[in-house]
Design a protein around this motif. Structure first.
Motif, PDB file in Angstrom:
ATOM      1  N   UNK A  31     -15.664  47.778  -3.278  1.00 45.34           N
ATOM      2  CA  UNK A  31     -15.248  47.260  -4.578  1.00 45.34           C
ATOM      3  C   UNK A  31     -15.960  45.941  -4.861  1.00 45.34           C
ATOM      4  N   UNK A  32     -16.332  45.738  -6.105  1.00 43.39           N
ATOM      5  CA  UNK A  32     -17.115  44.572  -6.509  1.00 43.39           C
ATOM      6  C   UNK A  32     -16.166  43.452  -6.915  1.00 43.39           C
ATOM      7  N   UNK A  33     -15.564  42.808  -5.906  1.00 46.68           N
ATOM      8  CA  UNK A  33     -14.538  41.801  -6.194  1.00 46.68           C
ATOM      9  C   UNK A  33     -15.123  40.511  -6.753  1.00 46.68           C
ATOM     10  N   UNK A  34     -16.375  40.217  -6.411  1.00 45.31           N
ATOM     11  CA  UNK A  34     -16.974  38.951  -6.851  1.00 45.31           C
ATOM     12  C   UNK A  34     -17.824  39.118  -8.101  1.00 45.31           C
ATOM     13  N   UNK A  35     -17.877  40.339  -8.635  1.00 44.25           N
ATOM     14  CA  UNK A  35     -18.709  40.559  -9.812  1.00 44.25           C
ATOM     15  C   UNK A  35     -17.950  41.257 -10.908  1.00 44.25           C
ATOM     16  N   UNK A  36     -18.226  42.552 -11.058  1.00 48.36           N
ATOM     17  CA  UNK A  36     -17.742  43.265 -12.240  1.00 48.36           C
ATOM     18  C   UNK A  36     -16.445  44.042 -12.012  1.00 48.36           C
ATOM     19  N   UNK A  60      -5.151  47.832  -6.359  1.00 47.20           N
ATOM     20  CA  UNK A  60      -4.450  47.038  -7.376  1.00 47.20           C
ATOM     21  C   UNK A  60      -4.198  45.620  -6.862  1.00 47.20           C
ATOM     22  N   UNK A  61      -3.851  45.546  -5.568  1.00 42.41           N
ATOM     23  CA  UNK A  61      -3.587  44.241  -4.954  1.00 42.41           C
ATOM     24  C   UNK A  61      -4.857  43.380  -4.963  1.00 42.41           C
ATOM     25  N   UNK A  62      -5.987  44.010  -4.637  1.00 44.53           N
ATOM     26  CA  UNK A  62      -7.249  43.267  -4.537  1.00 44.53           C
ATOM     27  C   UNK A  62      -7.727  42.764  -5.896  1.00 44.53           C
ATOM     28  N   UNK A  63      -7.468  43.528  -6.959  1.00 45.79           N
ATOM     29  CA  UNK A  63      -7.998  43.133  -8.270  1.00 45.79           C
ATOM     30  C   UNK A  63      -7.021  42.252  -9.053  1.00 45.79           C
ATOM     31  N   UNK A  64      -5.790  42.151  -8.541  1.00 48.83           N
ATOM     32  CA  UNK A  64      -4.748  41.434  -9.271  1.00 48.83           C
ATOM     33  C   UNK A  64      -5.165  39.980  -9.559  1.00 48.83           C
ATOM     34  N   UNK A  65      -5.041  39.583 -10.797  1.00 48.96           N
ATOM     35  CA  UNK A  65      -5.289  38.195 -11.168  1.00 48.96           C
ATOM     36  C   UNK A  65      -6.752  37.800 -11.209  1.00 48.96           C
ATOM     37  N   UNK A  66      -7.657  38.717 -10.909  1.00 46.00           N
ATOM     38  CA  UNK A  66      -9.077  38.368 -10.925  1.00 46.00           C
ATOM     39  C   UNK A  66      -9.676  38.613 -12.295  1.00 46.00           C
ATOM     40  N   UNK A  67     -10.644  37.778 -12.629  1.00 49.42           N
ATOM     41  CA  UNK A  67     -11.425  37.984 -13.848  1.00 49.42           C
ATOM     42  C   UNK A  67     -12.750  38.600 -13.438  1.00 49.42           C
ATOM     43  N   UNK A  68     -13.135  39.679 -14.071  1.00 46.20           N
ATOM     44  CA  UNK A  68     -14.387  40.318 -13.705  1.00 46.20           C
ATOM     45  C   UNK A  68     -15.426  40.162 -14.800  1.00 46.20           C
ATOM     46  N   UNK A  70     -18.172  41.090 -17.362  1.00 42.21           N
ATOM     47  CA  UNK A  70     -18.391  42.251 -18.230  1.00 42.21           C
ATOM     48  C   UNK A  70     -19.765  42.853 -17.930  1.00 42.21           C
ATOM     49  N   UNK A  71     -19.828  44.164 -17.803  1.00 45.17           N
ATOM     50  CA  UNK A  71     -21.128  44.813 -17.639  1.00 45.17           C
ATOM     51  C   UNK A  71     -21.244  45.928 -18.667  1.00 45.17           C
ATOM     52  N   UNK A  72     -22.472  46.359 -18.914  1.00 46.87           N
ATOM     53  CA  UNK A  72     -22.718  47.419 -19.878  1.00 46.87           C
ATOM     54  C   UNK A  72     -22.589  48.766 -19.174  1.00 46.87           C
ATOM     55  N   UNK A  73     -21.510  49.492 -19.476  1.00 49.00           N
ATOM     56  CA  UNK A  73     -21.270  50.744 -18.756  1.00 49.00           C
ATOM     57  C   UNK A  73     -22.225  51.854 -19.206  1.00 49.00           C
ATOM     58  N   UNK A  74     -22.990  51.589 -20.276  1.00 49.91           N
ATOM     59  CA  UNK A  74     -23.962  52.588 -20.747  1.00 49.91           C
ATOM     60  C   UNK A  74     -25.259  52.533 -19.941  1.00 49.91           C
ATOM     61  N   UNK A  75     -25.456  51.440 -19.207  1.00 46.74           N
ATOM     62  CA  UNK A  75     -26.693  51.295 -18.457  1.00 46.74           C
ATOM     63  C   UNK A  75     -26.780  52.305 -17.321  1.00 46.74           C
ATOM     64  N   UNK A  76     -27.993  52.736 -17.005  1.00 47.20           N
ATOM     65  CA  UNK A  76     -28.173  53.649 -15.878  1.00 47.20           C
ATOM     66  C   UNK A  76     -28.000  52.868 -14.583  1.00 47.20           C
ATOM     67  N   UNK A  77     -27.163  53.386 -13.692  1.00 41.62           N
ATOM     68  CA  UNK A  77     -26.952  52.737 -12.395  1.00 41.62           C
ATOM     69  C   UNK A  77     -27.772  53.453 -11.328  1.00 41.62           C
ATOM     70  N   UNK A  78     -28.202  52.685 -10.344  1.00 38.60           N
ATOM     71  CA  UNK A  78     -28.979  53.247  -9.240  1.00 38.60           C
ATOM     72  C   UNK A  78     -28.046  53.387  -8.034  1.00 38.60           C
ATOM     73  N   UNK A 110     -16.502  51.870 -13.302  1.00 41.96           N
ATOM     74  CA  UNK A 110     -16.402  50.506 -13.784  1.00 41.96           C
ATOM     75  C   UNK A 110     -14.968  50.027 -13.655  1.00 41.96           C
ATOM     76  N   UNK A 111     -14.825  48.717 -13.729  1.00 43.00           N
ATOM     77  CA  UNK A 111     -13.511  48.104 -13.682  1.00 43.00           C
ATOM     78  C   UNK A 111     -12.547  48.841 -14.622  1.00 43.00           C
ATOM     79  N   UNK A 112     -11.392  49.195 -14.121  1.00 42.82           N
ATOM     80  CA  UNK A 112     -10.290  49.816 -14.875  1.00 42.82           C
ATOM     81  C   UNK A 112     -10.463  51.315 -15.138  1.00 42.82           C
ATOM     82  N   UNK A 113     -11.633  51.865 -14.833  1.00 43.26           N
ATOM     83  CA  UNK A 113     -11.800  53.296 -15.090  1.00 43.26           C
ATOM     84  C   UNK A 113     -10.920  54.143 -14.171  1.00 43.26           C
ATOM     85  N   UNK A 114     -10.743  53.695 -12.928  1.00 36.98           N
ATOM     86  CA  UNK A 114      -9.867  54.442 -12.020  1.00 36.98           C
ATOM     87  C   UNK A 114      -8.452  54.505 -12.597  1.00 36.98           C
ATOM     88  N   UNK A 115      -8.007  53.351 -13.086  1.00 37.32           N
ATOM     89  CA  UNK A 115      -6.664  53.301 -13.656  1.00 37.32           C
ATOM     90  C   UNK A 115      -6.555  54.215 -14.870  1.00 37.32           C
TER      91      UNK A 115
END
Ligand SMILES: [Zn+2]
Ligand SMILES: [Zn+2]
Length: 171
Positions: A31-36, A60-68, A70-78, A110-115
């Protein structure tokens, strides 16, 4: 395929991802806790977390209270494992588009998509679509006025999702 033990870089923002051990499913997820806030699942790991009865407390515990970031979810990921482009695919649940590696089967959310995927099973999908449209419509900025860009004011989008969490996931 066994868990990938090596640290991987986030396919969306390039930050080092952190491993979280999920005791119920007995796998590590990245999980990208320090980024997105994105989550990387090796091959079929996602299947262990997309149903609402499957525990994602550690996430949920790990992401609680964190600000992530913003990234462009349309971009192609490698794919960080195979180094080839991932493809966009509808998850079939919750109307969410995720990134899939056709070589190793890894999936990136991306952030919140799992939820949202989990949420998609509990509420009418058309309802979720309506909410997503309302959230991400091009005229969102107009609706929100100056607050859309003001980091000092809490993001309405974040508040919206936090409310969703409370209503559908944490009880
Ligand atoms: Zn990231
Ligand atoms: Zn791959």
């Amino acid at each position: 395929m066994a868990d990938n033990k090596n640290t991987i870089l986030c396919p969306a923002c390039g930050k080092e991802m952190q491993k979280i051990y999920m005791p119920e499913a007995k796998v590590n997820i990245d999980i990208c806790l320090d980024g997105c806030g994105g989550i990387f699942f090796n091959n079929r790991e996602l299947e262990k977390f997309d149903e609402t009865h499957e525990s994602v407390n550690e996430i949920l515990e790990a992401v609680k209270g964190r600000e992530f970031k913003e990234v462009d979810s349309e971009e192609t990921r490698i794919c960080p494992i195979c180094k080839i482009p991932m493809v966009k695919m509808g998850s079939g649940k919750g109307g969410v588009e995720i990134d899939v590696c056709n070589t190793c089967g890894a999936k990136f959310l991306d952030n919140l998509e799992l939820q949202l995927i989990r949420l998609g099973q509990k509420v009418d999908l058309s309802q979720v679509d309506g909410m997503m449209n309302a959230l991400f419509a091009e005229n969102l900025r107009e609706v929100l006025g100056d607050n859309a860009d003001n980091p000092a004011s809490p993001s309405p989008r974040r508040q919206f999702f936090e409310n969703l969490f409370h209503n559908y996931l944490i009880r």
